[in-house]
Structures are given as C-alpha cells and as structure tokens.
Design a protein around this motif. Structure first.
Motif, PDB file in Angstrom:
ATOM      1  N   SER A  39      22.909  12.766  86.662  1.00 46.08           N
ATOM      2  CA  SER A  39      21.669  12.522  87.388  1.00 46.08           C
ATOM      3  C   SER A  39      20.537  11.667  86.965  1.00 46.08           C
ATOM      4  O   SER A  39      20.898  11.195  85.645  1.00 46.08           O
ATOM      5  CB  SER A  39      20.719  14.098  87.378  1.00 46.08           C
ATOM      6  OG  SER A  39      20.170  14.172  86.096  1.00 46.08           O
ATOM      7  N   ASP A  40      19.545  10.996  87.670  1.00 44.20           N
ATOM      8  CA  ASP A  40      18.540  10.168  86.864  1.00 44.20           C
ATOM      9  C   ASP A  40      17.961  10.792  85.583  1.00 44.20           C
ATOM     10  O   ASP A  40      17.772   9.978  84.772  1.00 44.20           O
ATOM     11  CB  ASP A  40      17.342   9.813  87.873  1.00 44.20           C
ATOM     12  CG  ASP A  40      18.050   8.960  89.121  1.00 44.20           C
ATOM     13  OD1 ASP A  40      18.987   8.264  88.737  1.00 44.20           O
ATOM     14  OD2 ASP A  40      17.282   8.702  90.030  1.00 44.20           O
ATOM     15  N   THR A  41      17.704  12.105  85.545  1.00 40.26           N
ATOM     16  CA  THR A  41      17.126  12.809  84.594  1.00 40.26           C
ATOM     17  C   THR A  41      17.838  12.534  83.438  1.00 40.26           C
ATOM     18  O   THR A  41      17.561  12.247  82.171  1.00 40.26           O
ATOM     19  CB  THR A  41      16.942  14.176  84.805  1.00 40.26           C
ATOM     20  OG1 THR A  41      16.265  14.241  86.205  1.00 40.26           O
ATOM     21  CG2 THR A  41      16.089  15.014  83.799  1.00 40.26           C
ATOM     22  N   THR A  42      19.294  12.790  83.370  1.00 43.78           N
ATOM     23  CA  THR A  42      20.021  12.598  82.335  1.00 43.78           C
ATOM     24  C   THR A  42      20.325  11.239  82.038  1.00 43.78           C
ATOM     25  O   THR A  42      20.194  10.897  80.932  1.00 43.78           O
ATOM     26  CB  THR A  42      21.725  13.206  82.664  1.00 43.78           C
ATOM     27  OG1 THR A  42      21.379  14.425  83.177  1.00 43.78           O
ATOM     28  CG2 THR A  42      22.552  13.175  81.461  1.00 43.78           C
ATOM     29  N   ARG A  44      18.068   9.047  82.373  1.00 45.29           N
ATOM     30  CA  ARG A  44      16.945   8.351  81.371  1.00 45.29           C
ATOM     31  C   ARG A  44      16.514   9.006  80.267  1.00 45.29           C
ATOM     32  O   ARG A  44      15.552   8.770  79.455  1.00 45.29           O
ATOM     33  CB  ARG A  44      15.714   8.500  82.416  1.00 45.29           C
ATOM     34  CG  ARG A  44      15.670   7.393  83.486  1.00 45.29           C
ATOM     35  CD  ARG A  44      14.279   7.303  84.099  1.00 45.29           C
ATOM     36  NE  ARG A  44      13.990   8.714  84.711  1.00 45.29           N
ATOM     37  CZ  ARG A  44      13.938   8.970  86.026  1.00 45.29           C
ATOM     38  NH1 ARG A  44      14.287   8.219  86.865  1.00 45.29           N
ATOM     39  NH2 ARG A  44      13.602  10.232  86.415  1.00 45.29           N
ATOM     40  N   SER A  45      17.172  10.195  79.961  1.00 45.87           N
ATOM     41  CA  SER A  45      16.845  11.044  78.596  1.00 45.87           C
ATOM     42  C   SER A  45      17.219  10.341  77.395  1.00 45.87           C
ATOM     43  O   SER A  45      17.700   9.355  77.252  1.00 45.87           O
ATOM     44  CB  SER A  45      17.671  12.368  78.744  1.00 45.87           C
ATOM     45  OG  SER A  45      18.930  12.079  78.159  1.00 45.87           O
ATOM     46  N   ASP A 104      20.959  19.615  92.238  1.00 45.99           N
ATOM     47  CA  ASP A 104      20.736  20.320  90.870  1.00 45.99           C
ATOM     48  C   ASP A 104      21.680  20.087  89.638  1.00 45.99           C
ATOM     49  O   ASP A 104      21.597  20.521  88.677  1.00 45.99           O
ATOM     50  CB  ASP A 104      20.734  21.776  91.053  1.00 45.99           C
ATOM     51  CG  ASP A 104      19.800  22.346  92.091  1.00 45.99           C
ATOM     52  OD1 ASP A 104      18.508  21.499  92.045  1.00 45.99           O
ATOM     53  OD2 ASP A 104      19.935  23.288  92.802  1.00 45.99           O
ATOM     54  N   HIS A 106      23.409  17.864  86.833  1.00 43.00           N
ATOM     55  CA  HIS A 106      22.888  16.587  86.112  1.00 43.00           C
ATOM     56  C   HIS A 106      23.948  15.967  85.332  1.00 43.00           C
ATOM     57  O   HIS A 106      23.742  14.784  84.622  1.00 43.00           O
ATOM     58  CB  HIS A 106      21.850  16.973  85.099  1.00 43.00           C
ATOM     59  CG  HIS A 106      20.795  17.656  85.740  1.00 43.00           C
ATOM     60  ND1 HIS A 106      19.563  16.785  86.111  1.00 43.00           N
ATOM     61  CD2 HIS A 106      19.987  18.825  86.001  1.00 43.00           C
ATOM     62  CE1 HIS A 106      18.475  17.578  86.653  1.00 43.00           C
ATOM     63  NE2 HIS A 106      19.021  18.637  86.561  1.00 43.00           N
ATOM     64  N   CYS A 192      21.776  18.187  77.692  1.00 39.10           N
ATOM     65  CA  CYS A 192      21.326  18.223  79.273  1.00 39.10           C
ATOM     66  C   CYS A 192      20.503  19.278  79.685  1.00 39.10           C
ATOM     67  O   CYS A 192      20.438  20.578  79.149  1.00 39.10           O
ATOM     68  CB  CYS A 192      23.037  18.258  79.716  1.00 39.10           C
ATOM     69  SG  CYS A 192      22.814  18.190  81.596  1.00 39.10           S
ATOM     70  N   ARG A 193      20.175  19.326  80.619  1.00 35.97           N
ATOM     71  CA  ARG A 193      19.041  20.437  81.340  1.00 35.97           C
ATOM     72  C   ARG A 193      20.153  21.453  81.293  1.00 35.97           C
ATOM     73  O   ARG A 193      21.143  21.370  81.951  1.00 35.97           O
ATOM     74  CB  ARG A 193      18.534  19.880  82.655  1.00 35.97           C
ATOM     75  CG  ARG A 193      17.376  20.811  83.154  1.00 35.97           C
ATOM     76  CD  ARG A 193      16.731  20.627  84.415  1.00 35.97           C
ATOM     77  NE  ARG A 193      15.648  19.250  84.035  1.00 35.97           N
ATOM     78  CZ  ARG A 193      15.076  18.695  84.792  1.00 35.97           C
ATOM     79  NH1 ARG A 193      14.706  19.090  86.207  1.00 35.97           N
ATOM     80  NH2 ARG A 193      14.184  17.713  84.664  1.00 35.97           N
TER      81      ARG A 193
END
Ligand code: ZN
Length: 342
Positions: A39-42, A44-45, A104, A106, A192-193
C-alpha cells in the motif's frame, strides 16, 4: 525446488544436514498486482525507506523494484552458506465474510509468486500464506500442497487472524491430514500496519496444536524492549505443554530485541532442540550488540543471510538448530525430550 523432489537430503542417501533459513521475505512493489503489492502507507513508511537505503536495493540490476528485490534475494542466497531458504508469501486481508479486501491490505505477495521463485531458484523452498478468513482457505491449502508447498505462514497480527477460533477447525484438520507445517507470526509486529497485536500471543496456538499440527511460532513471541508487553513467557509455557510446538529466531538479531538470543541460549537443551534458524531477511541483522561474539569485521558481514547466521551460531543453540526445519518438513518426529525429561 519442491519439498517432494527426491533430491532433498533425508530422501537420498546423503546423510548431510542442510543449513536452512526458515523465514525469509520477498516484497513486490505492485508493478504487476497479481504477483503482489504494497500500500502507499507501507511504501512511504520510514521502515520501508530505511530498508531500501540499507540494502541499496536501487542499485540492483532489474527494470522494476520488484525485479531488483528478486535479484538481490537470489544473489544473496546463491552466495551464502545456506543450502535452502523458505521464502514466504503474504496473503491479503479478508473480511469475516471471507471476501478479500485489497483496500485494507498493506503488504501482499501471492502464493504463485513464491511457488514460481522456488521453481526458478534451487535454493528456494516455497512458504505459502493463507489468511484463515478467506472463503476458499481449504481449497487454496490443497492447491498449494499439490504445487509442492509444505509450509503455510499465517500472519496473525497483520492478517487479523486469531488462531484460537473454532471456525478455523476445518482448515486445521485438512492441514494435519496433508502434513503441512503452519508458521504463525507471534510477538508484536512493527514493520506493517496491524489489525491487532493481541492475536500474536503464542497462548492462542493451542487449537492448531491440539489438531496435532506441527506449529512454528515465528519470533518466539518476543517483543521489542519498548513494547507494553512481552509474549515470550507464554511461548515458554506453551513449549512445555506441546511437543509439536517449535519456534524460529527470525528478527532476534536486532537491536530492539538484543537480549532475546541471550535469553534463548539459557533455555534447556530440550527446548533449544525445537528452535529453528530464521533471519527475517531482507531486514538486516544489527551487528553492534554482537561485536564481542562475532568480531569487528567478520567476512560474513558482506552477506546479510550469512551475518545473521553467524550471530546466531555464536550463541550455540544446539546441533539441530540449522537443519531442524528440514526434519519437520520431511515429516519426521520431533526431537526426543521435554520438560519432564530434563
Ligand atoms: Zn517475518
């Protein structure tokens, strides 16, 4: 390669004990989403960016980041002292209705991606991943078994799976019939989330263990020094109760878990005999906490797989440590001994 090929040690005449890393990851960056994606969240983390910087991934040959990752893994594996490595897929998030939820998810790596990698690289053994919530979980288990996989990874915290639920009994029953080994993530997850950290408690593994399955608790339930709880004592208690429970040492050679290997080395021999080598590659080991044991500039530092193994070898975890997972996959009995036989 496949687990059922006759060339495997233990099946041929060779008495050699292969050195195996039972816990290796590969990432896909989404160029072909059916292979896998982040995911973008992962992406960019801070951890993903730090990992890319530390591994110098961009410098690897390859047209895409996924191709570079694949190249780096195969290069490290081919140059390492390891005979084999179990490379893990990572299933998506599923709702309790059994339907996949990509929005949902990631971190996803498909089973076909690692099955294909195992066909391409003789040192790779496929570790498939099946979210127990998926409606076709048993069918996917049978498909992966037929394709040669003998180990399934379930990421309790990221995939939102509480292993103690009765509704997963049909999966456990079929996995036991097929002789599959199940690896469950245990201990707090930081990369990861997550859906819930509480699913990563080894005390929740009683149900698959009661089905007679060989279960590997990844990371031994350990948590980082800054986490609010530590599940390692629960892992120790479960090891005393179940002789079909094992553990892997993935991520234990890192600064945030710097005391974990020392604690493990003090456990009795029967306990250490059920601990398997695992690195958590591409997460590199931390060298600093272990300098007194490994020396300042060991030659293994050039290869993270060898460096991780060197650190863990320095703790003398026992004769079964490096090849124990092979015996497990070949369907042999767990090593003798137990708390009552100390
Ligand atoms: Zn891992």
């Amino acid at each position: 390669m496949r687990f059922d090929e006759d060339s495997r040690p233990g099946v041929n005449e060779s008495p050699s004990r292969p050195v195996i890393d039972a816990h290796i990851h590969i990432f896909c960056f989404g160029e072909n989403p059916t292979d896998g994606f982040m995911s973008d969240t992962t992406r960019r983390s801070w951890l993903t960016r730090l990992l890319m910087w530390m591994t110098k991934l961009e410098r690897e040959p390859g047209d895409t980041l996924s191709a570079k990752m694949r190249h780096m893994l195969i290069r490290h594996l081919e140059q390492s002292v390891l005979d084999y490595a179990i490379v893990l897929a990572q299933d998506a998030i599923y709702g309790q209705d059994g339907v996949r939820r990509d929005a949902d998810t990631h971190f996803y790596v498909s089973n076909d991606y690692v099955l294909e990698l195992a066909r391409e690289c003789p040192k790779v053994l496929p570790g498939v991943s099946i979210n127990l919530w998926r409606a076709d979980a048993v069918r996917e288990l049978e498909r992966c078994h037929a394709a040669g996989a003998r180990l399934v990874k379930i990421h309790t915290a990221i995939q939102g799976v509480d292993p103690s639920l009765q509704r997963f009994d049909p999966f456990y029953r079929r996995a036991a019939e097929l002789g599959m080994v199940l690896t469950f993530h245990t201990g707090y997850e930081h990369a990861c989330r997550v859906v819930s950290q509480k699913y990563a408690d080894p005390a929740l593994l009683a149900r698959p263990l009661d089905h007679g399955l060989k279960v590997i608790a990844a990371h031994l339930g350990t948590c980082a020094f800054f986490d609010p709880e530590d599940f390692y004592p629960n892992f120790v208690a479960m090891m005393g109760r179940y002789e079909n429970l094992y553990g892997d040492t993935a991520v234990l050679a890192t600064s945030i878990r710097w005391h974990a290997l020392r604690r493990l080395a003090r456990e009795p021999a029967w306990f250490r005999a059920r601990i398997m080598h695992g690195s958590d590659y591409p997460l590199p080991p931390s060298r600093f906490p272990y300098l007194l044991r490994t020396g300042l500039f060991p030659k293994e530092r050039r290869n993270p797989l060898d460096m991780d193994l060197l650190i863990k070898r320095a703790y003398g975890l026992g004769p079964d440590y490096e090849s124990g997972v092979w015996r497990l996959l070949a369907g042999e009995k767990p090593p003798p001994g137990g708390p009552s036989l100390q």
